[in-house]
Design a protein around this motif. Structure first.
Motif, PDB file in Angstrom:
ATOM      1  N   VAL A 408       0.991  -1.175  -0.009  1.00  9.80           N
ATOM      2  CA  VAL A 408      -0.022  -0.048   0.052  1.00  9.80           C
ATOM      3  C   VAL A 408       0.915   1.227  -0.229  1.00  9.80           C
ATOM      4  CG1 VAL A 408      -1.798   1.273   1.134  1.00  9.80           C
ATOM      5  CG2 VAL A 408      -1.877  -1.254   1.274  1.00  9.80           C
ATOM      6  N   LEU A 409       0.645   2.022  -0.983  1.00  9.42           N
ATOM      7  CA  LEU A 409       1.502   3.577  -0.944  1.00  9.42           C
ATOM      8  C   LEU A 409       0.450   4.753  -0.753  1.00  9.42           C
ATOM      9  CD1 LEU A 409       3.856   5.123  -1.890  1.00  9.42           C
ATOM     10  CD2 LEU A 409       3.001   4.961  -4.343  1.00  9.42           C
ATOM     11  N   ARG A 410       0.773   5.349   0.250  1.00  9.57           N
ATOM     12  CA  ARG A 410       0.159   6.354   0.694  1.00  9.57           C
ATOM     13  C   ARG A 410       0.297   7.847  -0.256  1.00  9.57           C
ATOM     14  NH1 ARG A 410       1.191   6.126   6.550  1.00  9.57           N
ATOM     15  NH2 ARG A 410       3.125   5.524   5.727  1.00  9.57           N
ATOM     16  N   GLU A 411      -0.531   8.446  -0.620  1.00 13.84           N
ATOM     17  CA  GLU A 411      -0.323   9.569  -1.145  1.00 13.84           C
ATOM     18  C   GLU A 411       0.478  10.572  -0.437  1.00 13.84           C
ATOM     19  OE1 GLU A 411      -3.112  11.588  -4.486  1.00 13.84           O
ATOM     20  OE2 GLU A 411      -4.302  10.383  -2.974  1.00 13.84           O
ATOM     21  N   ALA A 412      -0.157  10.662   0.986  1.00 16.15           N
ATOM     22  CA  ALA A 412       0.516  11.656   2.009  1.00 16.15           C
ATOM     23  C   ALA A 412       2.130  11.295   2.198  1.00 16.15           C
ATOM     24  CB  ALA A 412      -0.309  11.683   3.143  1.00 16.15           C
ATOM     25  N   ARG A 413       2.242  10.207   2.334  1.00 13.55           N
ATOM     26  CA  ARG A 413       3.670   9.553   2.680  1.00 13.55           C
ATOM     27  C   ARG A 413       4.479   9.857   1.573  1.00 13.55           C
ATOM     28  NH1 ARG A 413       7.767   9.219   3.879  1.00 13.55           N
ATOM     29  NH2 ARG A 413       8.952   7.717   4.599  1.00 13.55           N
ATOM     30  N   LEU A 414       3.984   9.874   0.246  1.00  8.06           N
ATOM     31  CA  LEU A 414       4.789   9.981  -0.780  1.00  8.06           C
ATOM     32  C   LEU A 414       5.105  11.339  -1.248  1.00  8.06           C
ATOM     33  CD1 LEU A 414       5.840   8.984  -3.782  1.00  8.06           C
ATOM     34  CD2 LEU A 414       3.941   9.384  -4.691  1.00  8.06           C
ATOM     35  N   GLU A 415       4.217  12.299  -0.850  1.00  6.99           N
ATOM     36  CA  GLU A 415       4.434  13.715  -1.090  1.00  6.99           C
ATOM     37  C   GLU A 415       5.125  14.081   0.117  1.00  6.99           C
ATOM     38  OE1 GLU A 415       2.038  17.934  -0.807  1.00  6.99           O
ATOM     39  OE2 GLU A 415       0.859  16.010  -0.683  1.00  6.99           O
ATOM     40  N   SER A 416       5.277  13.600   1.260  1.00  2.00           N
ATOM     41  CA  SER A 416       6.035  13.981   2.414  1.00  2.00           C
ATOM     42  C   SER A 416       7.538  13.643   2.060  1.00  2.00           C
ATOM     43  CB  SER A 416       5.599  13.218   3.873  1.00  2.00           C
ATOM     44  OG  SER A 416       6.656  13.573   4.527  1.00  2.00           O
ATOM     45  N   ALA A 417       7.657  12.386   1.385  1.00  2.00           N
ATOM     46  CA  ALA A 417       9.379  11.845   1.203  1.00  2.00           C
ATOM     47  C   ALA A 417       9.902  12.600   0.019  1.00  2.00           C
ATOM     48  CB  ALA A 417       8.910  10.338   0.825  1.00  2.00           C
ATOM     49  N   LEU A 418       9.078  12.836  -0.999  1.00  2.00           N
ATOM     50  CA  LEU A 418       9.452  13.504  -2.239  1.00  2.00           C
ATOM     51  C   LEU A 418       9.643  14.990  -2.074  1.00  2.00           C
ATOM     52  CD1 LEU A 418       7.995  11.368  -5.027  1.00  2.00           C
ATOM     53  CD2 LEU A 418      10.258  11.217  -3.709  1.00  2.00           C
ATOM     54  N   SER A 419       9.094  15.796  -1.040  1.00  2.00           N
ATOM     55  CA  SER A 419       8.815  17.239  -1.003  1.00  2.00           C
ATOM     56  C   SER A 419       8.109  17.694  -2.042  1.00  2.00           C
ATOM     57  CB  SER A 419       9.876  17.695  -0.627  1.00  2.00           C
ATOM     58  OG  SER A 419      10.615  17.314   0.431  1.00  2.00           O
ATOM     59  N   LYS A 420       7.408  16.988  -3.078  1.00  2.00           N
ATOM     60  CA  LYS A 420       6.451  17.309  -4.178  1.00  2.00           C
ATOM     61  C   LYS A 420       5.275  16.638  -4.537  1.00  2.00           C
ATOM     62  CE  LYS A 420       7.174  17.606  -9.098  1.00  2.00           C
ATOM     63  NZ  LYS A 420       8.634  17.593  -9.994  1.00  2.00           N
ATOM     64  N   ARG A 421       4.198  17.083  -4.704  1.00  2.00           N
ATOM     65  CA  ARG A 421       2.976  16.461  -4.954  1.00  2.00           C
ATOM     66  C   ARG A 421       3.060  16.147  -6.549  1.00  2.00           C
ATOM     67  NH1 ARG A 421      -1.267  15.385  -2.304  1.00  2.00           N
ATOM     68  NH2 ARG A 421      -3.460  14.809  -3.475  1.00  2.00           N
ATOM     69  N   LEU A 422       2.911  14.853  -6.712  1.00  2.00           N
ATOM     70  CA  LEU A 422       3.065  14.087  -8.056  1.00  2.00           C
ATOM     71  C   LEU A 422       1.504  13.943  -8.508  1.00  2.00           C
ATOM     72  CD1 LEU A 422       6.019  11.705  -8.238  1.00  2.00           C
ATOM     73  CD2 LEU A 422       5.753  14.193  -9.127  1.00  2.00           C
ATOM     74  N   PRO A 423       0.954  14.164  -9.764  1.00  2.00           N
ATOM     75  CA  PRO A 423      -0.522  13.818 -10.218  1.00  2.00           C
ATOM     76  C   PRO A 423      -0.674  12.270 -10.131  1.00  2.00           C
ATOM     77  CG  PRO A 423       0.666  15.429 -11.736  1.00  2.00           C
ATOM     78  CD  PRO A 423       1.637  14.976 -10.666  1.00  2.00           C
ATOM     79  N   ALA A 424      -1.668  12.100  -9.576  1.00  2.06           N
ATOM     80  CA  ALA A 424      -2.036  10.411  -9.239  1.00  2.06           C
ATOM     81  C   ALA A 424      -1.983   9.834 -10.400  1.00  2.06           C
ATOM     82  CB  ALA A 424      -3.503  10.404  -8.739  1.00  2.06           C
ATOM     83  N   GLU A 425      -2.271  10.403 -11.796  1.00  3.00           N
ATOM     84  CA  GLU A 425      -1.962   9.826 -12.801  1.00  3.00           C
ATOM     85  C   GLU A 425      -0.594   9.154 -13.417  1.00  3.00           C
ATOM     86  OE1 GLU A 425      -3.318  13.851 -13.825  1.00  3.00           O
ATOM     87  OE2 GLU A 425      -3.781  12.223 -12.497  1.00  3.00           O
ATOM     88  N   ASP A 426       0.178  10.552 -13.143  1.00  3.87           N
ATOM     89  CA  ASP A 426       1.949  10.336 -13.199  1.00  3.87           C
ATOM     90  C   ASP A 426       2.231   9.147 -12.202  1.00  3.87           C
ATOM     91  OD1 ASP A 426       1.390  12.067 -14.949  1.00  3.87           O
ATOM     92  OD2 ASP A 426       2.775  13.616 -13.757  1.00  3.87           O
TER      93      ASP A 426
END
Length: 793
Positions: A408-426
């Motif tokens: 399971v990959l969480r959007e919030a965790r991904l944004e926090s780790a990358l310091s960037k919000r990627l579009p869900a489709e990307d």
């Protein structure tokens, strides 16, 4: 791993030059170590055909030949190669050509005969490291007059990548092509992996007795194989450009498929197999002669491929000499298997071996690849050597085969780790391009990894994949935020630095040893210890995690003694490991070891040797450092490493916290040590506990002291007497001190005299004799009752 750029481009063709590809895969985590041309620069070399051959009139070892180089007129050339013959297609350096090393071809006369050019060997063209025994003979289909570099596609580069151990899926052209395809959004299209239908019914039975180490094993018989057939030049070249030498068509095909797909294979001579194939652990006293001629004694944890007569191969490492393919082989048994990484990890190294197969298996091979690889190898073998294939026989255990896990990959965790919000489709696109099954669910994704990505197991793995495919250079640069507030210091706790400084002040030197030790050394010191065994140790004598600091300190003592250091004072801090991996305790400890003279050599120094009480004094200085010395007790006990009668257990607030004692004589003899040594080991968490300093005003009133000498049994510990006296001495006892122990004249045999000095003082008044006498009488009565002691006159 080395690979040919042209071979990679057959699978995927990005519009990038060589350096750009290297930079791209390096930034994606596949570091490129080097790029080099597959052939040295040369010019003026064409494909030619030998038309005639005659002996040189004045030289027995030379031949006068004429060749057709495509110019329309035969060209005379003198050649000294023993294998030159009429009808051969050969590389021919024309007059004016330049060979590697800036060797220019000119018209010449050799023993009076004109020579206009040169028939070349592979080494003369820079295509072989060793000097070639003869000229380079090309396939009969080579077109005369064509530029040799173009015919051989020598304008190619070899790229060497240094893969991290988790990326075993990239140890193949297919795996690298997948990465390049993902990075460039390009399709990957390799050769067709067709299934080869069985044309004969011959089979050979396969049985797995160690499914945990080998969950899948496939084999197939191929009859009427012509081992003397010549490996195609294109395959030889691809192998050479990958750093693999051509041997014979069977070995070349198995190596080729391993490089192409990442699946190691092995071929046995069917006529040398008996009964059936069994995949099992080696038995007691079994031996195996490997393909390199080395005979090894197999250990019980080694996985082997065996038949009814015994081991045939070391599974996943190297085949045996007696069952290998040779020039007389006409029927082979082709093996393709999945061995678990833990079963192979460290096995090759422990026998002093390292092979391409072990390199791949210990990092992980796609468990679903074995059948594809055996079909691919069968097809190539039959195209080169002919033959008839039997059906594929498979034995597998689904219980031990890796099952795809859900991550399971969480959007919030991904944004926090990358310091960037990627579009869900990307994000979905990146994961799908990597071959993952993706299901978008609310504020995250449910992801299932394909069989070849066995390194993906947790959410952080997916974040890393997204970051590297998106591009690290495309991530924002942010300065890390940090709290700079001062951390509160606990005055009741000692730091490791304070403890280390105290040991240094006492004349010790700090040792730093490995956290893993030799199993025989640990067994000698701690026969009952249980600690993890490393699956992939640095060496065989560093294969278990230490259960105590004693083995490392003893090894350091040996190291110093072997270098004529007779006075050794060492200490060490570090973790010790007890239990199995599923129930492992990791405890920080401090240990010390002393041996040799009590004082450094000098004209005024005594020559007495250090003993138990010297190290006990050093340890007591550590215990007193925190101001809570009364929390500690020494009690006689036994320890397998330490001398009976010279061993004490340390208790901190009544709980076991360590040991101190002299090295056991039997252990010393077993280790070959000729000197006495004293050691201690104490839990660091207990050592670090102290008491907060508090002010206490000095009393203006006089102290009162009484000295009491008791006779007790010789085996009675002094601590028991001290405890008994303290319990009856009252609240105003300021100090109790042992000042004499005596046995001899005036004391009965089997007894000893212990003299204590007790000091009382009151903070606000003078204590009178009646109060003190009452306390003394109480002490005497309690000691007599509890210990059977008598006050000595």
């Amino acid at each position: 791993m080395k690979f040919s750029e042209q071979w990679l481009r057959d699978w995927v063709a990005p519009q990038l030059d060589t350096q750009a590809i290297a930079d791209q895969i390096t930034m994606a985590g596949l570091e490129v170590d080097g790029i080099e041309a597959v052939a040295s620069p040369f010019s003026g070399v064409v494909v030619a055909e030998v038309l005639t051959k005659a002996k040189h009139p004045d030289a027995d070892k030379l031949n006068v030949c004429t060749v057709n180089d495509g110019t329309g007129e035969p060209v005379q050339v003198v050649c000294g190669a023993p294998n030159v013959d009429v009808g051969q297609k050969i590389p021919f350096a024309q007059v004016g050509g330049v060979l590697p090393g800036d060797f220019k071809i000119k018209k010449a006369k050799l023993r009076g005969v004109e020579s206009r050019g040169m028939i070349c060997s592979a080494s003369e063209l820079g295509l072989a490291e060793e000097v070639s025994p003869g000229i380079f003979v090309l396939p009969a289909s080579a077109p005369v007059g064509v530029n040799f570099r173009e015919y051989m596609q020598l304008d190619d580069m070899t790229i060497e990548v240094d893969l991290t151990p988790n990326r075993g899926d990239c140890l193949s052209i297919k795996g690298l092509a997948r990465e390049v395809g993902v990075l460039n959004r390009l399709p990957v299209s390799g050769p067709e992996m067709a299934t080869v239908d069985a044309s004969i019914s011959d089979t050979f039975s396969v049985r797995i007795e160690a499914p945990e180490q080998c969950p899948r094993y496939l084999g197939r018989i191929i009859k009427d194989v012509d081992v003397s057939a010549e490996t195609p030049l294109w395959m030889v070249e691809r192998l050479r450009r990958s750093g693999v030498r051509s041997i014979d068509p069977v070995v070349d095909v198995t190596n080729y498929v391993m490089l192409e797909l990442g699946q190691p294979l092995h071929a046995f001579d069917r006529d040398n197999l008996h009964g059936g194939i069994t995949v099992r652990l080696a038995g007691k006293d079994e031996r195996l002669t490997l393909l390199d001629g080395q005979e090894v004694a197999l250990r019980s944890e080694t996985l082997v491929i065996a038949d009814d007569n015994g081991p045939l191969a070391m599974a996943g490492v190297m085949g045996g000499e007696n069952s290998g393919v040779n020039e007389k082989t006409d029927t082979i048994f082709l093996e393709s298997a999945y061995f678990t990484p833990l079963a192979i990890a460290g096995q090759a190294r422990s026998y002093g071996l390292h092979t391409d197969a072990s390199h791949r298996f210990e990092r992980g091979v796609d468990p679903a690849l074995a059948r594809v690889a055996i079909e691919r190898a069968t097809k190539l073998l039959m195209e080169i050597c002919g033959g008839q294939a039997g059906p594929v026989v498979e034995s597998s255990s689904s219980e031990y085969l890796p099952a795809p896990g859900n991550i399971v990959l969480r959007e919030a965790r991904l944004e926090s780790a990358l310091s960037k919000r990627l579009p869900a489709e990307d994000v979905t696109d990146i994961l799908q391009r990597l071959g993952l099954a993706v299901d978008k669910q609310g504020d995250g994704w449910s992801v299932t990894a394909p069989s070849w990505r066995f390194d993906l197991a947790i959410e952080e793995d997916l974040i890393e994949e997204i970051a590297r495919i998106h591009g690290y250079n495309n991530l924002p640069v942010r300065r890390p935020a940090a709290r700079l507030a001062l951390r509160p210091a606990n005055e009741a706790m000692l730091t490791q630095a304070q403890l280390r400084n105290q040991m240094v002040a006492r004349g010790f030197q700090e040792a730093i040893t490995y956290s893993f030790v030799a199993p025989d050394l640990q067994t000698a010191l701690l026969p009952d210890a249980v600690s993890p065994v490393l699956a992939n140790p640095i060496s065989s004598d560093l294969s278990v995690m230490r259960a105590s600091l004693f083995p490392g300190l003893v090894r350091a003592l040996e190291h110093n003694l072997n270098r004529q250091q007779t006075r050794v004072r060492l200490f060490e801090t570090g973790l010790v490991f007890n239990g199995h991996l599923d129930n492992l305790s990791q405890v920080p400890m401090m240990g010390a070891l002393v041996c040799g003279s009590r004082e450094p050599e000098g004209w005024s120094g005594a020559k007495a040797q250090v003993d138990f009480y010297d190290l006990k004094g050093d340890l007591e200085s550590l215990l007193a450092l925190g101001g809570a010395f009364d929390a500690w007790r020494f009690e006689p006990d036994e320890h397998p490493s330490l001398h009976p009668g010279q061993t004490a257990k340390l208790l901190h607030n009544g709980k076991p916290a360590g040991w101190i004692g002299a090295l056991h004589p039997q252990v010393r003899a077993k280790l070959g040590l000729k000197v006495d040594a004293v050691m201690f080991e104490v839990r660091l968490d207990a050592l670090s506990e102290g008491a907060i300093p508090a002010f206490e005003p000095l009393s203006r009133y006089p102290e009162v002291r009484r000295d009491l000498a008791f006779t007790v049994k010789a085996e009675t510990p002094v601590q028991a007497l001290l405890d008994c006296a303290k319990a009856q001495a009252g609240d105003y006892l300021k100090d109790i001190r042992l000042f004499d122990v005596y046995a001899g004249k005036g004391v009965a045999d089997g007894d000893k005299s212990i003299a204590l000095g007790l000091t009382w003082q009151h903070a606000s008044r003078t204590l009178n004799d009646d109060e003190i006498n009452l306390l003394v009488d109480s002490i005497i009565a309690q000691v007599r009752s509890e210990l059977g002691a008598e006050l000595r006159a």
